[in-house]
Design a protein around this motif. Structure first.
Motif, PDB file in Angstrom:
ATOM      1  N   ILE A 103       7.090  21.631  38.098  1.00  0.00           N
ATOM      2  CA  ILE A 103       7.999  20.231  37.478  1.00  0.00           C
ATOM      3  C   ILE A 103       8.877  20.387  38.235  1.00  0.00           C
ATOM      4  O   ILE A 103       9.490  20.743  38.634  1.00  0.00           O
ATOM      5  CB  ILE A 103       8.216  21.450  36.636  1.00  0.00           C
ATOM      6  CG1 ILE A 103       7.037  21.461  35.103  1.00  0.00           C
ATOM      7  CG2 ILE A 103       9.771  20.286  35.410  1.00  0.00           C
ATOM      8  CD1 ILE A 103       7.634  22.407  33.858  1.00  0.00           C
ATOM      9  N   LYS A 343      11.366  19.951  30.299  1.00  0.00           N
ATOM     10  CA  LYS A 343      10.307  18.851  30.328  1.00  0.00           C
ATOM     11  C   LYS A 343       8.479  19.188  30.341  1.00  0.00           C
ATOM     12  O   LYS A 343       7.900  19.097  30.397  1.00  0.00           O
ATOM     13  CB  LYS A 343      10.421  18.436  32.339  1.00  0.00           C
ATOM     14  CG  LYS A 343      11.190  17.742  32.883  1.00  0.00           C
ATOM     15  CD  LYS A 343      11.133  17.443  34.492  1.00  0.00           C
ATOM     16  CE  LYS A 343      11.240  16.040  34.739  1.00  0.00           C
ATOM     17  NZ  LYS A 343      10.866  15.499  36.031  1.00  0.00           N
ATOM     18  N   ASN A 346       7.934  18.825  27.159  1.00  0.00           N
ATOM     19  CA  ASN A 346       7.537  17.315  26.898  1.00  0.00           C
ATOM     20  C   ASN A 346       5.524  17.010  27.922  1.00  0.00           C
ATOM     21  O   ASN A 346       5.697  15.989  27.894  1.00  0.00           O
ATOM     22  CB  ASN A 346       7.967  15.958  27.512  1.00  0.00           C
ATOM     23  CG  ASN A 346       9.881  15.903  26.269  1.00  0.00           C
ATOM     24  OD1 ASN A 346       9.261  15.798  25.874  1.00  0.00           O
ATOM     25  ND2 ASN A 346      10.353  15.004  27.072  1.00  0.00           N
ATOM     26  N   ASP A 348       4.886  17.044  31.104  1.00  0.00           N
ATOM     27  CA  ASP A 348       6.177  16.127  32.345  1.00  0.00           C
ATOM     28  C   ASP A 348       5.742  17.190  33.587  1.00  0.00           C
ATOM     29  O   ASP A 348       6.708  17.877  33.972  1.00  0.00           O
ATOM     30  CB  ASP A 348       7.563  16.055  31.553  1.00  0.00           C
ATOM     31  CG  ASP A 348       7.682  14.617  32.780  1.00  0.00           C
ATOM     32  OD1 ASP A 348       6.723  14.525  33.756  1.00  0.00           O
ATOM     33  OD2 ASP A 348       9.021  14.310  32.571  1.00  0.00           O
TER      34      ASP A 348
END
Length: 367
Positions: A103, A343, A346, A348
């Motif tokens: 991340i 994140k 999500n 991400d």
């Protein structure tokens, strides 16, 4: 749990946070302040070497939690390229070894999340970001999109403190040095002009104020009364007078006391106007924005005079004022871990982690 690495400037830091409830499981930070202090500021090449040496050790001390990790997070923007690189390399190596996703975290977004380390982020939100490298007024919409409402056109708030401290012969970092010396001074002794006074531009500028400090220091240096004549061994005094000379040299002259007081006056006058400049521009922002809450983040937000002025400002606009905990105002991996948690939820993840020493927050979505 998520392990986060922060190395964007001169702090090597690692934190582990639970993604489910934001619990902080592990945290360690190694500051490089002492190593850089002798040079009066951060030396990038030295910072890189110290990160390269410190990060493996700090990460290894978190080894007991490796089996519970779900992702590795790292600051990849913005920052000193030579400082970001050791953190990114370490994160990639650790993610590969543990077969975990990566991340990427924007350092400035991390500062925003330092306001919400133990709970969900509350939006919409106004933010003042004041640090050694940045000074910005941000607006964050209800859906998490950042708008940069104003920024500095030259030096940052924190940078102006560092440079003024250096001109006054103080140590690094300059923020605490100026603040402590200012307590002994008269903040009206020097009539430094307020930057951008009367203008409607929503921006900051500290270079002119910094130059006023420089001129005050030069004036002080040029007007110094010669120190009282004290016999010195290096001036060829006789050996029988050496004991007297040694004792006299430890007695502060009247002039040295005056000089110390004048330096304190310069520090106090500078700090007052620098903080007034922050508030003056914020009044422009508040006149056009209707914030229910306003957060202040970044290492320079620890300044006590600034905090007091911000409390008065937000009270006058009936706006809730949020501060990051003092121990997490400066760069740290806890705020990076908190941003990474958002994140993570999500999904991400970063497939191709790249470094971006310079980046913009404009239109960046943080949730």
């Amino acid at each position: 749990m998520i392990l986060a690495i922060e190395s964007s400037c001169d702090d090597s830091s690692v934190a582990i946070m639970k993604a489910s409830d934001f619990s902080l499981i592990h945290y360690e930070k190694i500051s490089q302040e002492k190593e850089h202090a002798k040079y009066g500021g951060v030396v990038p090449e030295l910072a890189a070497r110290l990160h390269t040496a410190a990060l493996p050790e700090v990460i290894l001390r978190a080894k007991e939690h490796f089996s519970a990790l779900k992702a590795i997070a790292v600051t990849n923007e913005p920052g000193l390229s030579v400082s970001l690189l050791p953190g990114i390399v370490a994160a990639k190596a650790l993610a590969t070894a543990l077969n975990l996703p990566l991340i990427s975290v924007n350092h400035l977004v991390g500062h925003i999340y330092s306001l919400f380390l133990e709970g969900p982020i509350k939006l919409p939100l106004g933010v003042l970001l004041v640090s050694g490298g940045h000074t910005m007024i941000l607006g964050i919409s209800e859906n998490g999109v950042i708008s940069v409402l104003g920024a500095t056109s030259d030096d940052s708030f924190g940078e102006s403190f560092d440079k003024s401290a250096k001109m006054l012969g103080l140590g690094y970092p300059g923020g605490p040095q100026i603040q402590n010396l200012a307590l002994k001074g008269d903040d009206r002794a020097y009539d430094f002009s307020l930057p951008l006074k009367g203008t409607k531009r929503l921006e900051y500028s500290f270079s002119g104020l910094k130059n006023q400090v420089r001129l005050a220091c030069l004036e002080l240096e040029n007007s110094r009364i010669p120190y009282s004549v004290i016999p010195r061994l290096d001036r060829g005094i006789s050996s029988e007078n050496s004991k007297i000379s040694s004792e006299n040299s430890r007695i502060p002259s009247k002039n040295s006391r005056i000089l110390s007081q004048q330096k304190a006056n310069i520090a106090a006058s500078f700090e007052r106007v620098a903080c007034l400049h922050i508030i003056d521009r914020l009044k422009l922002a508040f006149s056009s924005q209707k914030w229910a809450r306003f957060g202040v983040v970044g290492g320079a937000s620890a300044n006590l005079r600034l905090r007091s002025m911000l409390e008065s400002l937000c009270a006058s606009y009936d706006c809730e004022l949020l501060f990051a905990p003092l121990e997490y105002c400066s760069d740290n991996a806890v705020m990076i871990a908190r941003a990474a948690v958002a994140k993570y939820h999500n999904k991400d993840f970063c497939q191709n982690l790249e470094m971006h020493p310079r980046s913009s927050l404009e239109n960046l979505k943080i949730i």
